[in-house]
Design a protein around this motif. Structure first.
Motif, PDB file in Angstrom:
ATOM      1  N   SER A   1      -4.179   8.921  -3.634  1.00  0.00           N
ATOM      2  CA  SER A   1      -5.502   8.473  -3.196  1.00  0.00           C
ATOM      3  C   SER A   1      -5.544   6.964  -2.971  1.00  0.00           C
ATOM      4  O   SER A   1      -6.403   6.471  -2.247  1.00  0.00           O
ATOM      5  CB  SER A   1      -6.567   8.877  -4.222  1.00  0.00           C
ATOM      6  N   GLN A   2      -4.612   6.230  -3.564  1.00  0.00           N
ATOM      7  CA  GLN A   2      -4.591   4.773  -3.423  1.00  0.00           C
ATOM      8  C   GLN A   2      -3.454   4.260  -2.548  1.00  0.00           C
ATOM      9  O   GLN A   2      -3.519   3.152  -2.036  1.00  0.00           O
ATOM     10  CB  GLN A   2      -4.470   4.113  -4.795  1.00  0.00           C
ATOM     11  N   TYR A   3      -2.391   5.061  -2.425  1.00  0.00           N
ATOM     12  CA  TYR A   3      -1.191   4.608  -1.735  1.00  0.00           C
ATOM     13  C   TYR A   3      -0.698   5.671  -0.761  1.00  0.00           C
ATOM     14  O   TYR A   3      -0.916   6.856  -0.956  1.00  0.00           O
ATOM     15  CB  TYR A   3      -0.058   4.345  -2.739  1.00  0.00           C
TER      16      TYR A   3
ATOM     17  N   PHE B   1      -0.908   9.079  -7.285  1.00  0.00           N
ATOM     18  CA  PHE B   1      -0.909   7.843  -6.499  1.00  0.00           C
ATOM     19  C   PHE B   1      -1.429   8.017  -5.071  1.00  0.00           C
ATOM     20  O   PHE B   1      -1.730   7.032  -4.405  1.00  0.00           O
ATOM     21  CB  PHE B   1       0.510   7.255  -6.431  1.00  0.00           C
TER      22      PHE B   1
ATOM     23  N   ARG C   1       0.818  -1.222   0.000  1.00  0.00           N
ATOM     24  CA  ARG C   1       0.000   0.000   0.000  1.00  0.00           C
ATOM     25  C   ARG C   1       0.847   1.266   0.000  1.00  0.00           C
ATOM     26  O   ARG C   1       0.349   2.352   0.266  1.00  0.00           O
ATOM     27  CB  ARG C   1      -0.923   0.006   1.216  1.00  0.00           C
TER      28      ARG C   1
END
Length: 121
Positions: free
Chosen positions: A95-97, A93, A63
């Motif tokens: 928002s996801q990581y 990146f 993550r």
């Protein structure tokens, strides 16, 4: 503008990465480029204005996105290109990581995050 590395940019990417102090020789540089070309978790991006002026490399670890290489052409340093590349990685990146830096880039990334951006329109 941040663009994804492709093989046709190999020489310029190697030239930019060679400015990093931890990249000590040609063999090491070739190994880094090969890793970006073959490892799906490693991504190299180039900063292009009229010319390609910088590069930023990341690796995905679960993550986390780890910023592991940041380099700007010496004649274009201190103009905010490194900060812009880091900001684009965060936008693309974040928002996801979780975005973080490795040991080699940590002080630069922290500096970019704490400095106010120069006047932008």
């Amino acid at each position: 503008m941040l663009i994804r590395y492709k093989k046709s940019f190999e020489k310029i990417a190697m030239g930019l990465l060679s400015f990093m102090p931890e990249v000590s020789d040609l063999k090491m540089l070739q190994g880094i480029i090969k890793e970006y070309e073959t490892n799906e978790n490693w991504n190299l991006f180039l900063w292009k204005e009229e010319d390609i002026l910088g590069t930023i490399g990341i690796r995905v670890e679960g993550r986390k996105v780890v910023i592991q290489h940041v380099s700007v052409n010496p004649s274009h340093r201190n103009s905010g290109i490194g900060r812009q590349m880091i900001r684009r990685i965060q936008e693309n990146f974040g928002s996801q990581y979780e975005i973080c830096a490795d040991e080699a880039t940590e002080s630069f990334v922290v500096k970019c995050e704490t400095q106010r951006p120069s006047s932008q329109v």
